[in-house]
Design an enzyme around this catalytic site. Sequence first.
Site, short mmCIF file in Angstrom:
data_model
loop_
_atom_site.label_atom_id
_atom_site.label_comp_id
_atom_site.label_asym_id
_atom_site.label_seq_id
_atom_site.Cartn_x
_atom_site.Cartn_y
_atom_site.Cartn_z
N GLU A 1 -4.67 2.69 -4.10
CA GLU A 1 -3.40 2.48 -4.08
C GLU A 1 -2.81 1.36 -3.54
O GLU A 1 -1.55 1.07 -3.13
CB GLU A 1 -2.61 3.77 -3.21
CG GLU A 1 -3.28 3.70 -1.83
CD GLU A 1 -4.49 4.15 -1.49
OE1 GLU A 1 -4.67 4.78 -0.31
OE2 GLU A 1 -5.51 4.40 -2.32
N ASP B 1 0.82 -1.22 -0.05
CA ASP B 1 0.06 0.27 -0.02
C ASP B 1 1.00 1.25 -0.06
O ASP B 1 1.82 1.31 0.67
CB ASP B 1 -1.00 -0.03 1.07
CG ASP B 1 -1.90 1.05 1.13
OD1 ASP B 1 -2.93 0.94 0.42
OD2 ASP B 1 -1.60 2.02 1.81
N ILE B 2 0.79 2.07 -0.80
CA ILE B 2 1.29 3.39 -0.92
C ILE B 2 1.07 4.49 0.30
O ILE B 2 -0.25 4.39 0.70
CB ILE B 2 1.00 4.44 -2.12
CG1 ILE B 2 1.47 3.45 -3.33
CG2 ILE B 2 1.67 5.61 -2.32
CD1 ILE B 2 0.98 4.05 -4.81
#
Length: 310
Positions: free
Chosen positions: A208, A165-166
């Site tokens: 994301e 996950d960003i």
Amino acid sequence: MQRPERQLEDLRPALVFLSGELIAVPIPLEREEVILGRSLGADVRINDYKASRRHAKVAKVFNPETRVHDYVLTDFGSRNGTYLNGQRVTEVTLQNGDKITIGEHILRFDLLDEIDREYQRQIHRLISHDDLTGLLSSRSFFSELRREAARAKSEGMPMCVLMMDIDHFKLVNDTYGHLTGSKTIEEVGECIMNCVRSGDAAARFGGEEFAAFLLDAEMSQALIAAERIRAIVEAREFSVIRQGRADSTHRIAISIGISSFPDDSHDPIELVEMADSALYRAKREGRNRVCAYRDLSPEELNRHLPPRRG
């Protein structure tokens, strides 16, 4: 003017999935005999609990009257039967466009030219891949993961699942706009794809969040691969899009969680949930880091680490 007909010698027989996990995939019938069924060893694997392990076959049979090959569908005495155009059959010669039903899956027998085959491949790609990154869709990822977990179990091989996950992605959209946000997701997908090996799989789960599985990999190996992804993302300069073009760059980080088969679980869905749990542990501990679902002993951690120099 007479309409030109397609030449028979240019057409190739194939089974095209009309439903299920492999929808739109054309399976060429190039062998003398093609086995359909639930078994890992089937030529056309139908991942369906209503399908028998060896359910049916399609055999190539020379017809002396027409001087061409027919393709004959034969049921192997399956419990739930093989259906052709809605009727249960034991053995039948297939015609172009016939629909075969096995369990919940429907396949169509088609004579395809090269344009047809490429069209079917493109349709499958559009259905099974994320259009922004080119990575697998979440649905296709789960399909592949279930298949590979079953294979890993039968062959006694390890594998690992990564959830990614960003970090602080909302800040990217708020600061630079959604065009930059989309470009950032695309470029992160590129970073991940460049880090996984041939045979492994990576997917965009939406937003994301990303996922991957690594075949024939123990946890210590997956930690090295995940750290490589994390470091590449941290070091990269990502594009800022203004007025339709990239005119500057920005920086981001990514957090990664890992679970392993069979040490953490034998169930592919549980493996994803465990990797997701490890991901949120990475978030809680400060982001921009890699966390395993299960803590490794020093011996496990060092098993696959490269030797130190000096």
